[in-house]
Design a protein around this motif. Sequence first.
Motif, PDB file in Angstrom:
ATOM      1  N   LEU A   1       0.797  -1.237   0.050  1.00 52.00           N
ATOM      2  CA  LEU A   1       0.117   0.096  -0.024  1.00 52.00           C
ATOM      3  C   LEU A   1       1.099   1.057  -0.072  1.00 52.00           C
ATOM      4  N   ARG A   2       1.960   1.216   0.796  1.00 49.23           N
ATOM      5  CA  ARG A   2       2.904   2.535   0.887  1.00 49.23           C
ATOM      6  C   ARG A   2       3.384   2.647  -0.640  1.00 49.23           C
ATOM      7  N   ALA A   3       3.939   1.656  -1.350  1.00 48.28           N
ATOM      8  CA  ALA A   3       4.343   1.692  -2.578  1.00 48.28           C
ATOM      9  C   ALA A   3       3.412   2.386  -3.679  1.00 48.28           C
ATOM     10  N   ALA A   4       2.042   1.743  -3.494  1.00 38.50           N
ATOM     11  CA  ALA A   4       1.111   2.176  -4.372  1.00 38.50           C
ATOM     12  C   ALA A   4       0.498   3.623  -4.169  1.00 38.50           C
ATOM     13  N   LEU A   5       0.802   4.005  -2.971  1.00 40.48           N
ATOM     14  CA  LEU A   5       0.504   5.440  -2.868  1.00 40.48           C
ATOM     15  C   LEU A   5       1.819   6.414  -3.201  1.00 40.48           C
ATOM     16  N   GLY A   6       2.818   5.698  -3.819  1.00 44.46           N
ATOM     17  CA  GLY A   6       3.850   6.565  -3.954  1.00 44.46           C
ATOM     18  C   GLY A   6       4.747   7.283  -3.156  1.00 44.46           C
ATOM     19  N   GLU A   7       4.612   6.460  -2.012  1.00 43.38           N
ATOM     20  CA  GLU A   7       5.625   7.027  -0.715  1.00 43.38           C
ATOM     21  C   GLU A   7       6.632   5.997  -0.537  1.00 43.38           C
ATOM     22  N   ASP A   8       7.939   6.785  -0.712  1.00 47.70           N
ATOM     23  CA  ASP A   8       9.122   6.124  -0.087  1.00 47.70           C
ATOM     24  C   ASP A   8       9.177   5.685   1.331  1.00 47.70           C
ATOM     25  N   ARG A   9       8.882   6.319   2.135  1.00 51.86           N
ATOM     26  CA  ARG A   9       8.684   5.905   3.417  1.00 51.86           C
ATOM     27  C   ARG A   9       7.134   6.180   3.917  1.00 51.86           C
ATOM     28  N   LEU A  10       6.690   5.304   4.772  1.00 51.14           N
ATOM     29  CA  LEU A  10       5.378   5.258   5.236  1.00 51.14           C
ATOM     30  C   LEU A  10       5.143   6.064   6.475  1.00 51.14           C
ATOM     31  N   THR A  11       4.155   6.975   6.755  1.00 50.20           N
ATOM     32  CA  THR A  11       3.716   7.411   7.978  1.00 50.20           C
ATOM     33  C   THR A  11       2.510   6.857   8.380  1.00 50.20           C
ATOM     34  N   PHE A  12       2.505   6.105   9.497  1.00 46.01           N
ATOM     35  CA  PHE A  12       1.568   4.970   9.829  1.00 46.01           C
ATOM     36  C   PHE A  12       1.067   5.208  11.251  1.00 46.01           C
ATOM     37  N   MET A  13      -0.143   5.053  11.642  1.00 44.95           N
ATOM     38  CA  MET A  13      -0.752   4.810  12.703  1.00 44.95           C
ATOM     39  C   MET A  13      -1.827   3.903  13.003  1.00 44.95           C
ATOM     40  N   GLY A  14      -1.251   3.272  13.900  1.00 50.48           N
ATOM     41  CA  GLY A  14      -2.322   2.064  14.256  1.00 50.48           C
ATOM     42  C   GLY A  14      -2.619   2.219  15.761  1.00 50.48           C
ATOM     43  N   ALA A  15      -3.971   1.564  16.032  1.00 53.27           N
ATOM     44  CA  ALA A  15      -4.459   1.509  17.317  1.00 53.27           C
ATOM     45  C   ALA A  15      -4.664   0.199  17.638  1.00 53.27           C
ATOM     46  N   SER A  16      -4.514  -0.240  18.994  1.00 53.86           N
ATOM     47  CA  SER A  16      -4.864  -1.623  19.401  1.00 53.86           C
ATOM     48  C   SER A  16      -4.130  -2.619  18.816  1.00 53.86           C
ATOM     49  N   TYR A  17      -4.551  -3.633  18.089  1.00 50.01           N
ATOM     50  CA  TYR A  17      -3.946  -4.453  17.311  1.00 50.01           C
ATOM     51  C   TYR A  17      -3.018  -3.770  16.296  1.00 50.01           C
ATOM     52  N   GLY A  18      -3.676  -2.752  15.891  1.00 48.92           N
ATOM     53  CA  GLY A  18      -2.733  -2.028  14.773  1.00 48.92           C
ATOM     54  C   GLY A  18      -1.494  -1.555  15.337  1.00 48.92           C
ATOM     55  N   THR A  19      -1.331  -1.619  16.477  1.00 47.36           N
ATOM     56  CA  THR A  19       0.147  -1.289  17.087  1.00 47.36           C
ATOM     57  C   THR A  19       0.909  -2.520  16.974  1.00 47.36           C
ATOM     58  N   TYR A  20       0.752  -3.672  17.189  1.00 45.45           N
ATOM     59  CA  TYR A  20       1.540  -4.773  16.681  1.00 45.45           C
ATOM     60  C   TYR A  20       1.706  -4.666  15.239  1.00 45.45           C
ATOM     61  N   LEU A  21       0.782  -4.606  14.515  1.00 48.82           N
ATOM     62  CA  LEU A  21       0.911  -4.596  12.921  1.00 48.82           C
ATOM     63  C   LEU A  21       1.929  -3.503  12.771  1.00 48.82           C
ATOM     64  N   GLY A  22       1.844  -2.489  13.375  1.00 46.58           N
ATOM     65  CA  GLY A  22       2.832  -1.251  13.162  1.00 46.58           C
ATOM     66  C   GLY A  22       4.437  -2.056  13.545  1.00 46.58           C
ATOM     67  N   ALA A  23       4.359  -2.447  14.579  1.00 40.51           N
ATOM     68  CA  ALA A  23       5.672  -3.017  15.253  1.00 40.51           C
ATOM     69  C   ALA A  23       6.093  -4.185  14.299  1.00 40.51           C
ATOM     70  N   VAL A  24       5.232  -5.072  13.681  1.00 34.71           N
ATOM     71  CA  VAL A  24       5.966  -5.945  12.965  1.00 34.71           C
ATOM     72  C   VAL A  24       6.430  -5.401  11.611  1.00 34.71           C
TER      73      VAL A  24
END
Length: 561
Positions: A227-250
């Motif tokens: 998804l990051r690449a499809a959006l044209g982003e070299d580096r991702l700015t991400f925000m995750g909540a709850s399980y989304g924090t585990y996803l972000g850490a992975v």
Amino acid sequence: MRAAVLYSAAGSLLLTTLAAAPAPAVPHAPARTGVPGASAAAEARGSAEAAARARRTGVAFGACPADLPAPSGMRCGTVSVPLDYAHPSGRRIELTVSRMPATGKDPRNSKRRVPRQGALVYNPGGPGASGMAFPMIGVVPQWKRIAAAYDLIGYAPRGVERSAPLSCEDPARFFKAPTQAPVHPTEAYKRERITRAKAYARGCAERSGSGLRFFNSLNNARDLDVLRAALGEDRLTFMGASYGTYLGAVYGTLFPSHLRRMVLDSAVDPDPAQVWYRDNLAQSAAFEGRWADFREWAARHDDVYGLGNTAEKVQAAYDTAARRLAAEAAGGKVGPGQLQNTFLMAGYYDDFWPSRAAALSAYLKGDAKPLIGLAVPSPGMAAEAENGSAVYTAVECNDAPWPTDWKVWDRDNTRLARVAPFETWDNAWTNLPCAYWPAPRQQPLDVRTGPGELPAVLILAAERDAAAPYAGALEMNRRLSGSVLVTERDAGTHGIAGGPNACVNAHLDAYLLEGRLPARRAACGPRTEPLPDGPAGRGSAQSPRDALKGKGERTAASGRS
């Protein structure tokens, strides 16, 4: 792990295409993933290939689905990802994506234009929650500065909604009501729940097919990089909540060089030894403390609700209601199970406290209508809730080994229920299909980054959060080198970013807009305690989250997010 889902505009809680951007680097393929080295290497190569393909293709944004109440300017599209990253040219699935472009308008100075900082991608947790409605948050005052600088990006992860949806049972049978919720179940009841758990696990395999094993956190993280690449982003700015924090850490462990900034709101414990069986035990224990918080609050407002002037008396009032509902369901639909789930939500969000206390008070006085209004599941939400439950189960069961001997579950939950009866067994039944899961398990990734490997990460946590116990935020902080933890003291609402706490929001804005973090762990005072309904207070009769049921917010049908 079990968590409530919120992505409403009332809740707490980007797109510049680079014409000559380089193809993404091959991510780490560490042996610590728990999968064989050759397979991990193949998945790493497949991930890089899929990301490069997505950068070339981009996202063709157009009109949003009719059932998503998208405001003017919000657009939706799809991103193609491999079902199995070891075979990136094989079967692909489509993930739905939503976008609200950065406004560029400084809410504090209408004449000032704000530079665009790219895309902010959000995952609301679950697993099993959709973030498609996230871009709507930009109209909320606390989010306007962020919405000025970032394209707000939501998406439905694999398995969720239109993104190759999973199913484990007929949605028409999902809302079973009325149901029981014994805090100390009999042996006969336990045998019944074992039978149901086995049937549910079989249903997941039968209805979702051979691809079931590919719905896991490692692939969710790889999807995020596509998804990051499809959006044209070299580096991702991400925000995750709850399980989304585990996803972000992975994600940060697999793709450290692909991160720009990351906010982890209500962080869960990423320790492989905790994921997910022990995380759920810790969650059940934490809910007992949060349930006590509610009971103490109701006791302080006994003049309004009449439930008793001590926490023990409020508990007795609740127990009386549960016994009555076991004998005769309110409206034929609200039994002890529906009562427990309704009050479980009060453990997630303290703005639920007034409506729950008022409904319990009214029921005990002979008026069941307020409780029925809160507790009866909406038939129109059945398909969405069943899908969320299926994804939750698949991801958690696939992610890690679970005890396969019922005696282990029985021992651990019986012991815990002696001191934490409110949520323990209900949580165990939610996760018990993992004991009989038909797909291969994997070892959890050892989430860990060294000095300088990852950009500084902002971690947010409420000290008394039950859905994501505070010890998890401390562990996340230890494992992500250079991360900074901001704590909301003496508070327990699950999800604190962009909520009513100005101190928390100041740290969020400083980080996302300027890249500034506190030098060390920081603390904010608690949010204002909810006011009661009735003559002694001026709270609303219905929580904003309750008011949004069926209007774009997914509510937890059985406590899952």
